[in-house]
Structures are given as C-alpha cells and as structure tokens.
Design a protein around this motif. Structure first.
Motif, PDB file in Angstrom:
ATOM      1  N   VAL A 113     -23.162   6.939 -12.397  1.00  0.00           N
ATOM      2  CA  VAL A 113     -23.627   6.301 -11.173  1.00  0.00           C
ATOM      3  C   VAL A 113     -25.119   6.555 -11.028  1.00  0.00           C
ATOM      4  O   VAL A 113     -25.560   7.704 -11.027  1.00  0.00           O
ATOM      5  CB  VAL A 113     -22.872   6.839  -9.937  1.00  0.00           C
ATOM      6  CG1 VAL A 113     -23.335   6.117  -8.669  1.00  0.00           C
ATOM      7  CG2 VAL A 113     -21.365   6.709 -10.123  1.00  0.00           C
ATOM      8  N   TYR A 162     -15.727   5.745  -4.661  1.00  0.00           N
ATOM      9  CA  TYR A 162     -17.005   5.055  -4.458  1.00  0.00           C
ATOM     10  C   TYR A 162     -17.142   4.626  -2.994  1.00  0.00           C
ATOM     11  O   TYR A 162     -18.154   4.901  -2.347  1.00  0.00           O
ATOM     12  CB  TYR A 162     -17.065   3.834  -5.381  1.00  0.00           C
ATOM     13  CG  TYR A 162     -18.368   3.066  -5.336  1.00  0.00           C
ATOM     14  CD1 TYR A 162     -19.335   3.258  -6.298  1.00  0.00           C
ATOM     15  CD2 TYR A 162     -18.614   2.118  -4.338  1.00  0.00           C
ATOM     16  CE1 TYR A 162     -20.526   2.549  -6.285  1.00  0.00           C
ATOM     17  CE2 TYR A 162     -19.801   1.409  -4.302  1.00  0.00           C
ATOM     18  CZ  TYR A 162     -20.752   1.626  -5.276  1.00  0.00           C
ATOM     19  OH  TYR A 162     -21.929   0.937  -5.244  1.00  0.00           O
ATOM     20  N   SER A 178     -23.122   1.451 -10.831  1.00  0.00           N
ATOM     21  CA  SER A 178     -22.185   2.166 -11.701  1.00  0.00           C
ATOM     22  C   SER A 178     -22.114   1.524 -13.074  1.00  0.00           C
ATOM     23  O   SER A 178     -22.181   0.305 -13.205  1.00  0.00           O
ATOM     24  CB  SER A 178     -20.775   2.151 -11.111  1.00  0.00           C
ATOM     25  OG  SER A 178     -20.743   2.819  -9.880  1.00  0.00           O
TER      26      SER A 178
END
Length: 151
Positions: A68, A121, A136
């Motif tokens: 990420v 997330y 991501s």
C-alpha cells in the motif's frame, strides 16, 4: 568495529538463527569460547537485535499480501507521529517504510484473502491519521520474502 569473523557469524546466523554456539563455532572455524564471546558482544552492542521464527503466511491462513502506497495530506510532525504510531500498532501491517518523495510511505499488509483485505482497507487503512491517498498493489509471488543483509 565488525571484522570478517563477526560478519561470518552474522551471515551464518541469518541462515539459521537457532544454531547453537558450538555448531556456530564449528561452522566458522573458531573454538566455542571466543565464538560465544563474539556472539554476546554482537548482541550486547545491538548489532544482533533479536531472534525470531519465520512463519509461512499461507500455513496460518494469511495467504494474501498487498503493498500500500500512502500519501499524507500534510507532513507536519504531529501528523507523522500520529500516522506512524497507528501503523506501528497495527498487526496486519507487517512492514512499513517512510520514503523520500511521493508516496510518503509503503506498507506491507497481510490478510486472509481479498475480501478480508477490502474490509481492512475500508475500515482501518482509510482511517489512518493524515491520509490523503492510498494506492494498493497486490503481491503475486514472493521471490525473496526474508533475505538477510548482504554481509
């Protein structure tokens, strides 16, 4: 100062951290007492900061991994401190580096599967302090998941 024998000890332990001092001494060509002394010196000085098991993520149901890329809205001291404290305390974030330029950080996240990652997330990554943007990339394959230092 770290010499060639210390580097050999470190290289050997990076491959097998459970090796006994006796086996380590035999491997690097020292007797046990000086090998043990060097090992204790490396631990005491902080060159060796600890020992741990390397666990296969898939074997414990954590076979999904994402990288990420995080950009912060502002990079003042308070935002950085708050963001880093949250990241450091999150067990699903297994690695985090602060970068020069954009993005500001790269995080390695491990979850059970894609659905689990999406929930993480939406609930946790998006609520990290100061986040402007998250991107991501999903990990397809780990070629060198835990390589030691090039000593």
């Amino acid at each position: 100062m770290i010499d060639a024998l210390d580097k050999e000890i470190l290289r050997t332990l990076q491959n097998d951290g459970r090796m006994s001092a006796t086996a380590l001494a035999a491997e690097i060509g020292l007797t046990v007492a000086p090998c043990h002394r060097r090992l204790k010196d490396l631990e005491g000085s902080g060159v060796i900061s600890g020992y741990r098991a390397i666990v296969d993520p898939a074997a414990v149901g954590l076979g999904f991994e994402a990288l990420v890329f995080v950009s912060l809205a502002q990079v003042d001291r308070a935002t950085i401190d708050d963001f880093e404290a949250e990241v450091s305390g999150n067990r699903r974030i297994t690695s985090a580096q602060r970068l020069f330029g954009d993005p500001d950080y790269i995080l390695k996240v491990v979850t059970k599967d894609l659905d689990d990652y999406q929930k993480f997330y939406d609930t946790e990554l998006t609520s990290l302090p100061g986040v402007l943007r998250l991107r991501s990339t999903l990990v397809m394959k780990n070629l060198k998941p835990s390589a030691g230092l090039p000593l």
